[in-house]
Structures are given as C-alpha cells and as structure tokens.
Design an enzyme around this catalytic site. Structure first.
Site, PDB file in Angstrom:
ATOM      1  N   TYR A  36       0.794  -1.230   0.000  1.00 49.54           N
ATOM      2  CA  TYR A  36       0.000   0.000   0.000  1.00 49.54           C
ATOM      3  C   TYR A  36       0.824   1.276   0.000  1.00 49.54           C
ATOM      4  CZ  TYR A  36      -3.768  -3.169   1.453  1.00 49.54           C
ATOM      5  OH  TYR A  36      -4.675  -4.187   1.514  1.00 49.54           O
ATOM      6  N   HIS A  67      -3.986   6.714  -1.199  1.00 52.31           N
ATOM      7  CA  HIS A  67      -4.582   6.680   0.133  1.00 52.31           C
ATOM      8  C   HIS A  67      -3.537   6.799   1.235  1.00 52.31           C
ATOM      9  CE1 HIS A  67      -8.493   6.485   1.733  1.00 52.31           C
ATOM     10  NE2 HIS A  67      -8.583   5.211   2.035  1.00 52.31           N
ATOM     11  N   ASN A 107      -9.706   1.974   7.992  1.00 53.31           N
ATOM     12  CA  ASN A 107     -11.037   2.094   8.584  1.00 53.31           C
ATOM     13  C   ASN A 107     -11.061   1.901  10.096  1.00 53.31           C
ATOM     14  OD1 ASN A 107     -10.547  -0.637   8.571  1.00 53.31           O
ATOM     15  ND2 ASN A 107     -12.509  -1.222   7.673  1.00 53.31           N
ATOM     16  N   ASP A 162      -5.479  12.054   2.637  1.00 46.29           N
ATOM     17  CA  ASP A 162      -5.742  12.257   1.217  1.00 46.29           C
ATOM     18  C   ASP A 162      -7.142  12.832   1.037  1.00 46.29           C
ATOM     19  OD1 ASP A 162      -6.411   9.540   2.233  1.00 46.29           O
ATOM     20  OD2 ASP A 162      -7.381   9.339   0.279  1.00 46.29           O
ATOM     21  N   ASN A 197     -12.963   6.901   5.197  1.00 46.23           N
ATOM     22  CA  ASN A 197     -13.105   5.916   6.274  1.00 46.23           C
ATOM     23  C   ASN A 197     -12.175   6.172   7.457  1.00 46.23           C
ATOM     24  OD1 ASN A 197     -15.168   4.448   5.059  1.00 46.23           O
ATOM     25  ND2 ASN A 197     -13.742   3.164   3.911  1.00 46.23           N
TER      26      ASN A 197
END
Length: 207
Positions: A14, A19, A66, A91, A112
């Site tokens: 990631y 994000h 989240n 972001d 989230n």
C-alpha cells in the site's frame, strides 16, 4: 504537546498508493526534523521530538484505514493532548492533485479514516491537513441510480488504492515539501496563520 497523525494502510503493498499520502507526508516531516520512528505503540508507529520548543508526537496507525481512530483514542488521553493540538494528515478526493488545504472540524466526507477517528473520539473538532489526490476519471454526472452509485464507489476505491503517474510523482514531491512547511507553520504560528497561508487558491488571470 501537539499530535500529528498521518493516515494510510500498513505494508509494502500500500505504501505508494494515493490513500497513503498521510504516511508519506509524516515520513518527510520526521526526516526533516530528525525524528526516529518507533513502534508499535497505540497500535501505531510513533515518534516524539521537539520543534520550536514544543513537544511533538507523530502517529501512523497500523490498524488499516477504517480503524485509524483506535490509535488516537489510546494516545490522546495517555498524553493528555487537547483537541486544538490534534491534526490529521489525509488524502482528499475533492481537491486537485497536490493542493493542500487546512480544515478545522467538519464531516468525514466519506473518508473511512476520518469516520473512524470521529467515531472513536466522539467528535469531529480536530484539525486536518487535506492533501489533494484528485477524483477518478470518467466520474458519473447527474443523479445516479443505485447501480451507477455502486460503480462510482468502485472507481473511487480503485483510485485511492492506486499508484500515481510519473507526471504526478514530481507534483507530489513538491507538494510534500510544501506540506512539511505547512505543518511547521501550524505548529509554530497556529491554525489561523496556517489556513491564511496555505488555503489560498491561485486565481486564473483574465485576458
């Protein structure tokens, strides 16, 4: 003490995603000030140091986006950080790529990470530094049906969990340098000064 929290998802898979810009901004901030990342603590990577005579706590929650609020719910009471001294770097779809904007309070806007933070803290009065990542291409127009809403949601998820283009890379590098300066301004001069300096939009000259 001031607490700066960057949002993102943990793991190599990631780290280059849109994000995860909150993580990348905080990494640059820590590097610029000579802070060292430690962890885990409060379900986060963390670092502490000083800037302009003020104690600074940095957090990168490792709970996935989240559940980001769980780290803050633990760290804030432990260090007795007042709400005006908490800032989240995240972001932002509703800003053009690379644009920075400070915001005080407000809703989560479908993000989230912010949703989790507001739920865990029981309020949404914390400050934010929004880092524009732009919207996905071919966005739906008009009043969407349930079907197009789902497809639009899927495009948003795909967009935020995607890497950036070569052209955007240079823009991101410049914006991250500006974001570090913006955080320094927020710490040293306060929220009002930071908003006045970094929330100004460039006006297009009329011809």
């Amino acid at each position: 003490m001031k607490l700066l929290c960057g949002l993102g998802n943990p793991g190599k898979a990631y780290e280059t995603h849109r994000h995860n810009i909150g993580f990348r901004v905080l990494d640059a901030f820590a590097n610029a000030l000579g802070f060292t990342w430690l962890g885990p603590k409060f379900e986060a990577m963390w670092s502490m140091g000083a800037f302009q005579g003020q104690r600074i706590l940095l957090l990168k929650p490792q709970t996935y986006m989240n559940l980001s609020g769980h780290s803050l719910r633990q760290a804030i009471p432990f260090y007795k950080v007042d709400t005006p001294h908490v800032l989240i770097v995240h972001d932002e779809l509703d800003l053009p790529f690379g644009r920075l904007q400070f915001k005080q309070g407000g809703g989560h806007g479908g993000h989230n990470g912010l949703r989790s933070i507001s739920e865990q803290l029981g309020h949404n009065n914390y400050a934010r530094l929004r880092f524009g990542i732009g919207k996905p291409q071919n966005a739906m127009h008009g009043l969407p049906t349930d079907d197009t809403k789902e497809r639009a949601r899927e495009r948003v998820v795909s967009h935020v969990l995607s890497g950036i283009s070569a052209q955007e890379k240079a823009m991101e590098e410049t914006a991250i340098v500006q974001a570090v300066q913006a955080l320094e301004c927020w710490i040293e001069e306060g929220a009002a000064a930071a908003m006045n300096r970094y929330n100004q939009r460039k006006e297009t000259k009329k011809t």
